[in-house]
Motif scaffolding. Sequence first.
Motif, mmCIF file in Angstrom:
data_model
loop_
_atom_site.group_PDB
_atom_site.id
_atom_site.type_symbol
_atom_site.label_atom_id
_atom_site.label_comp_id
_atom_site.label_asym_id
_atom_site.label_seq_id
_atom_site.Cartn_x
_atom_site.Cartn_y
_atom_site.Cartn_z
ATOM 1 N N GLY A 122 0.941 -1.165 0.042
ATOM 2 C CA GLY A 122 -0.024 0.037 0.097
ATOM 3 C C GLY A 122 0.770 1.228 0.015
ATOM 4 N N MET A 123 0.166 2.355 -0.557
ATOM 5 C CA MET A 123 1.171 3.728 -0.751
ATOM 6 C C MET A 123 0.505 4.604 0.319
ATOM 7 S SD MET A 123 3.635 3.139 -2.537
ATOM 8 C CE MET A 123 4.308 4.739 -2.676
ATOM 9 N N VAL A 124 1.031 5.322 0.994
ATOM 10 C CA VAL A 124 0.738 6.262 2.080
ATOM 11 C C VAL A 124 1.240 7.623 1.952
ATOM 12 C CG1 VAL A 124 -0.002 6.481 4.551
ATOM 13 C CG2 VAL A 124 0.627 4.270 3.559
ATOM 14 N N LEU A 125 0.980 8.216 0.910
ATOM 15 C CA LEU A 125 1.452 9.574 0.588
ATOM 16 C C LEU A 125 0.632 10.739 0.615
ATOM 17 C CD1 LEU A 125 3.522 8.494 -2.904
ATOM 18 C CD2 LEU A 125 4.299 8.592 -0.392
ATOM 19 N N SER A 126 -0.746 10.496 1.045
ATOM 20 C CA SER A 126 -1.489 11.563 0.944
ATOM 21 C C SER A 126 -1.111 13.139 1.383
ATOM 22 C CB SER A 126 -2.930 11.175 1.423
ATOM 23 O OG SER A 126 -3.672 12.179 1.289
ATOM 24 N N ALA A 158 -2.740 -5.054 2.043
ATOM 25 C CA ALA A 158 -1.340 -4.958 1.839
ATOM 26 C C ALA A 158 -0.635 -5.681 2.953
ATOM 27 C CB ALA A 158 -0.944 -3.510 1.912
ATOM 28 N N ASP A 159 0.502 -6.182 2.502
ATOM 29 C CA ASP A 159 1.565 -6.945 3.456
ATOM 30 C C ASP A 159 2.338 -5.907 4.026
ATOM 31 O OD1 ASP A 159 0.776 -9.882 2.884
ATOM 32 O OD2 ASP A 159 0.745 -8.760 0.798
ATOM 33 N N ALA A 160 2.627 -4.926 3.240
ATOM 34 C CA ALA A 160 3.654 -3.850 3.741
ATOM 35 C C ALA A 160 3.130 -2.525 3.086
ATOM 36 C CB ALA A 160 5.088 -4.233 3.236
ATOM 37 N N LEU A 161 3.763 -1.403 3.859
ATOM 38 C CA LEU A 161 3.173 0.028 3.439
ATOM 39 C C LEU A 161 4.341 0.659 3.208
ATOM 40 C CD1 LEU A 161 0.380 0.645 6.135
ATOM 41 C CD2 LEU A 161 -0.013 -0.278 3.861
ATOM 42 N N ILE A 162 4.420 1.596 2.228
ATOM 43 C CA ILE A 162 5.312 2.818 1.967
ATOM 44 C C ILE A 162 4.773 3.939 2.426
ATOM 45 C CG2 ILE A 162 6.999 3.928 0.115
ATOM 46 C CD1 ILE A 162 7.193 1.496 -1.235
ATOM 47 N N ILE A 163 5.426 4.614 3.515
ATOM 48 C CA ILE A 163 4.910 5.751 4.046
ATOM 49 C C ILE A 163 5.841 6.850 4.079
ATOM 50 C CG2 ILE A 163 4.114 6.776 6.467
ATOM 51 C CD1 ILE A 163 3.153 3.877 7.092
ATOM 52 N N ALA A 164 5.278 8.048 3.812
ATOM 53 C CA ALA A 164 6.062 9.318 3.655
ATOM 54 C C ALA A 164 5.866 9.912 5.102
ATOM 55 C CB ALA A 164 5.733 10.159 2.589
ATOM 56 N N ASP A 165 7.235 10.417 5.683
ATOM 57 C CA ASP A 165 7.048 10.987 6.959
ATOM 58 C C ASP A 165 6.892 12.520 6.795
ATOM 59 O OD1 ASP A 165 9.472 12.313 6.448
ATOM 60 O OD2 ASP A 165 10.393 11.179 7.997
ATOM 61 N N ALA A 166 6.816 13.493 7.565
ATOM 62 C CA ALA A 166 6.618 14.825 7.453
ATOM 63 C C ALA A 166 7.697 15.517 6.502
ATOM 64 C CB ALA A 166 6.505 15.515 8.871
ATOM 65 N N GLU A 167 8.915 14.905 6.853
ATOM 66 C CA GLU A 167 9.880 15.197 5.939
ATOM 67 C C GLU A 167 10.168 14.906 4.683
ATOM 68 O OE1 GLU A 167 12.444 17.337 7.872
ATOM 69 O OE2 GLU A 167 10.766 17.392 9.404
ATOM 70 N N GLU A 168 9.089 14.259 4.273
ATOM 71 C CA GLU A 168 9.225 13.366 3.022
ATOM 72 C C GLU A 168 10.035 12.510 2.719
ATOM 73 O OE1 GLU A 168 7.991 15.952 -0.291
ATOM 74 O OE2 GLU A 168 6.646 17.450 0.983
ATOM 75 N N ASN A 169 10.501 11.686 3.813
ATOM 76 C CA ASN A 169 11.442 10.599 3.597
ATOM 77 C C ASN A 169 10.389 9.172 3.473
ATOM 78 O OD1 ASN A 169 13.783 11.989 4.183
ATOM 79 N ND2 ASN A 169 13.037 12.282 6.120
ATOM 80 N N LEU A 170 10.893 8.406 2.693
ATOM 81 C CA LEU A 170 9.978 7.162 2.545
ATOM 82 C C LEU A 170 10.461 5.997 3.563
ATOM 83 C CD1 LEU A 170 9.632 7.143 -1.438
ATOM 84 C CD2 LEU A 170 7.973 7.980 0.276
ATOM 85 N N TYR A 171 9.395 5.314 3.909
ATOM 86 C CA TYR A 171 9.711 4.060 4.888
ATOM 87 C C TYR A 171 8.956 3.008 4.517
ATOM 88 C CZ TYR A 171 11.777 7.501 8.022
ATOM 89 O OH TYR A 171 12.609 8.670 8.358
ATOM 90 N N ASN A 209 17.578 6.156 -0.269
ATOM 91 C CA ASN A 209 17.953 7.126 -1.461
ATOM 92 C C ASN A 209 16.869 7.765 -1.780
ATOM 93 O OD1 ASN A 209 20.393 5.540 -1.021
ATOM 94 N ND2 ASN A 209 19.580 3.871 -2.379
ATOM 95 N N GLY A 210 15.872 8.339 -1.125
ATOM 96 C CA GLY A 210 14.768 9.005 -1.758
ATOM 97 C C GLY A 210 15.196 10.443 -1.806
ATOM 98 N N SER A 211 14.174 11.012 -2.613
ATOM 99 C CA SER A 211 14.287 12.571 -2.560
ATOM 100 C C SER A 211 12.962 13.102 -2.912
ATOM 101 C CB SER A 211 15.237 13.001 -3.533
ATOM 102 O OG SER A 211 14.703 12.502 -5.061
ATOM 103 N N LYS A 212 13.032 14.381 -2.703
ATOM 104 C CA LYS A 212 11.390 15.076 -3.174
ATOM 105 C C LYS A 212 11.204 14.860 -4.527
ATOM 106 C CE LYS A 212 12.276 18.391 0.768
ATOM 107 N NZ LYS A 212 11.328 17.968 1.869
ATOM 108 N N ASP A 213 12.041 14.915 -5.512
ATOM 109 C CA ASP A 213 12.037 14.765 -6.849
ATOM 110 C C ASP A 213 11.418 13.303 -7.059
ATOM 111 O OD1 ASP A 213 12.610 17.248 -7.490
ATOM 112 O OD2 ASP A 213 14.464 16.870 -8.251
ATOM 113 N N GLY A 214 11.962 12.554 -6.401
ATOM 114 C CA GLY A 214 11.588 11.049 -6.417
ATOM 115 C C GLY A 214 9.999 10.956 -6.004
ATOM 116 N N ILE A 215 9.482 11.427 -4.956
ATOM 117 C CA ILE A 215 8.396 11.259 -4.506
ATOM 118 C C ILE A 215 7.479 11.806 -5.763
ATOM 119 C CG2 ILE A 215 6.336 12.129 -2.991
ATOM 120 C CD1 ILE A 215 8.206 11.673 -0.658
#
Lengths: 374, 403
Positions: A122-126, A158-171, A209-215
């Motif tokens: 699942g994606m958690v980017l809202s 989902a079995d796993a989630l990709i979540i963005a934190d307030a700094e827009e890092n992905l986990y 290795n994420g970046s804001k451009d990546g998101i």
Amino acid sequence: MEFGLSQEQLLIQDSFRGTLERLVSLDTIRAVSNSSHSMDKDLWTELVELGMPGLLISEEDVGTGLTLFDAAIVAMELGRNMAPVPFVATAVMAPLALKLAGSDAQREKWLPRIAAGEVIIGMVLSDAIHGAKRGAGVTANNNKLSGQASFALDAAEADALIIADAEENLYLVSADAEGLECNHLPSIDGTRPLSDIILKDVEADPLGNGSKDGIAKIVNAGRIILAAESFGASEEMLHRAVDYAKERRQCDRVSGSFQAVKHLCAEMAAELQPCQALIWYAAYAFDSLPEEAELSGLLAKSHMDEIGRFVARTATEVHGGMGYTDLMGLHFWFKRIGFNRAQLGSPEKLRNLAAALQGLSGAADTLLQTAAAR
Amino acid sequence: MDLTDRAEHMQFREEVRTFISEHRHLAPEDTTHSYRLMPRPYSEEVKNWQQLLVEKGYASRTVPTEYGGFGAEPDILKSKIIADEFFKANVPQGLFGQGISMLTPTLLEHGTEQQKKEWVERTIRAEVFWCQGYSEPNSGSDLASLQTSATEDGDDFIINGSKIWTTSAHVAQMIFCLVRTEPEAGKYDGISYLIFPMDTPGIEIRPLQTMTGHPSFNEVFFTDVRVPKSAVVGGRGKGWKVANSTLSHERGMLSNANLSHERLQKIEKLLKTERVDARPIGETAALMDRFIRLQARVQSMRLHEMRLISDAAADKPRGLGDMVCKLIGCELNHQLDSLAIDILGETGVLYDGIPSMELDGIWQQLHMYDLGLIIGGGTAQIQKNIIAERGLNMPREPRPAQG
């Protein structure tokens, strides 16, 4: 120059269309929609056979190594048939997130399993897209996540989630991790799960290795896929309206012989036709024309959202009272189009972003300081 | 999807670019579009430019050499390269219009050898200005009900009746005209397609004042106009078929996404330069939202046209995709004009002859002219019938009683 689908893409289109037409009936859609599940497992298994979750995953990682354009072709077919299976998060955004931000080890661990359909992500980017709302927001502390993230896509199964934190890092977070709560949010589309995620010191694996451009890129891909899905759904609604108007008799003639009805159908067809090239091009730009990719995606989704709403209401109207009933099931398509409109940026927001991206908007709008506007 | 040029086309694009850079000093300011807004005889400069383009194969390029053309094989991709490069360089393309774009292909398809020899070369070189005599006061959308009669008299026809909406009749030397030669035959079988000079005795032209204030249409009256039988194109009583091949040229001609794109670019400039309360007008969120909406529409039409061209180059049959262009394209242009007027605010209502205005009220003029195009060349309602009936296979409208 060749503007259109290649022979291979026509084959992809045919095989997905054939499988979906064979396996998805109104009963299938209704069953999922009325159940606590949000997907049809048998259909999922068949679509995994066709390589659906691994479309964007390279062959070394046991995927099919295709392009976003190919994924958009598949999304059009999923929308046409109202397929009750997850796609945009697990098959498009998650593989891209792993490719763009994951380490070699993370990619090796997850991509082959996504491609094989063994895991759904699942994606958690809202909150990264819209800004946190209602007190939501996720903070990270030593790779432990806390807080609340809203409107997670495809998280329920989902079995796993990709979540963005307030700094827009992905986990990456396991769905059954301790301290993670996934609360179902009932929405108009029972085949597209939405959830609120509550996190209390949840162990998370940073996609470092994420970046804001990546998101921005991941979200752009998601938008193009949603536009493609809404295009397929809209085309199906148009075809149903036309077929119905050719059969339904009123005043001793078929309703489709009245100009008032014919013209509604003509307007839908005329508005929809150019959308296909717009969406194809956005997907192609994502793959091959990086400098045009973001604007093309914003224009494609914002325009398709508007035309989708027009077609959804007009096709329903052409069905008369029957369109309003549950009997025809037309409302499932209506709801899918409405659902997609609100995800990953509604049209007004996307137009704001498009203006900012082109240096046309002088007004400072904090909501714009997300992905595309930078 | 492969949007790159193949080697042959890459080389062709270079040739076009070289031509433009070497000759652009000869290019006139006037374009086909400015002639359409305000019909008048072609200037020498415009004629010379057109003749240069014909000789080099950048206008009327597929017209055979024996009729004064360049004789190129049809290659829609090369045509698009020419259109795009001229557009990008902001240099006028070859003229189009009723003689060049409508009559010429019709003559090449249906005309006698003598008609082709006599008219095609002079027409594509802009030496002859043509008008089209189709619509009549009582025959608009139902064109086949036309009543202008041509009665046999020895080797001649005697024409009586009238035409309306005749674009440029007041400046044209020649007319191609639909008349009823076989009154006994069925509605569609009694029509012939004639070509004759506008100075033939018995023709009276009355310019029709329009809402733009610039007459571009006329009423044309025929009183015992004597025309030789050799003026028939495509055979007596075959005029409906001949005319329909011409109408399909017109429908294609009226939509042109490059034109919409050009307007969009001008509006973008307005958004950046026009100011209200010392701030760029583009900061008005509502106007910006409208602009981006239209930008998406322009983008979709440009790409849609590209797709249609690619399909045509691959010999795929025309279909629904082609049928929607006139309806959507004309409406889009009108919406672009509307936005430009709204951006200009109070100055947006100023019209002709205001020297301080850079564009001299052009947006108001376009706003009205483009409304005319929504109606002309097959109204939006007729377009919707075509889309529904031919594109979606919905039931046809009952045809009016056979006359």
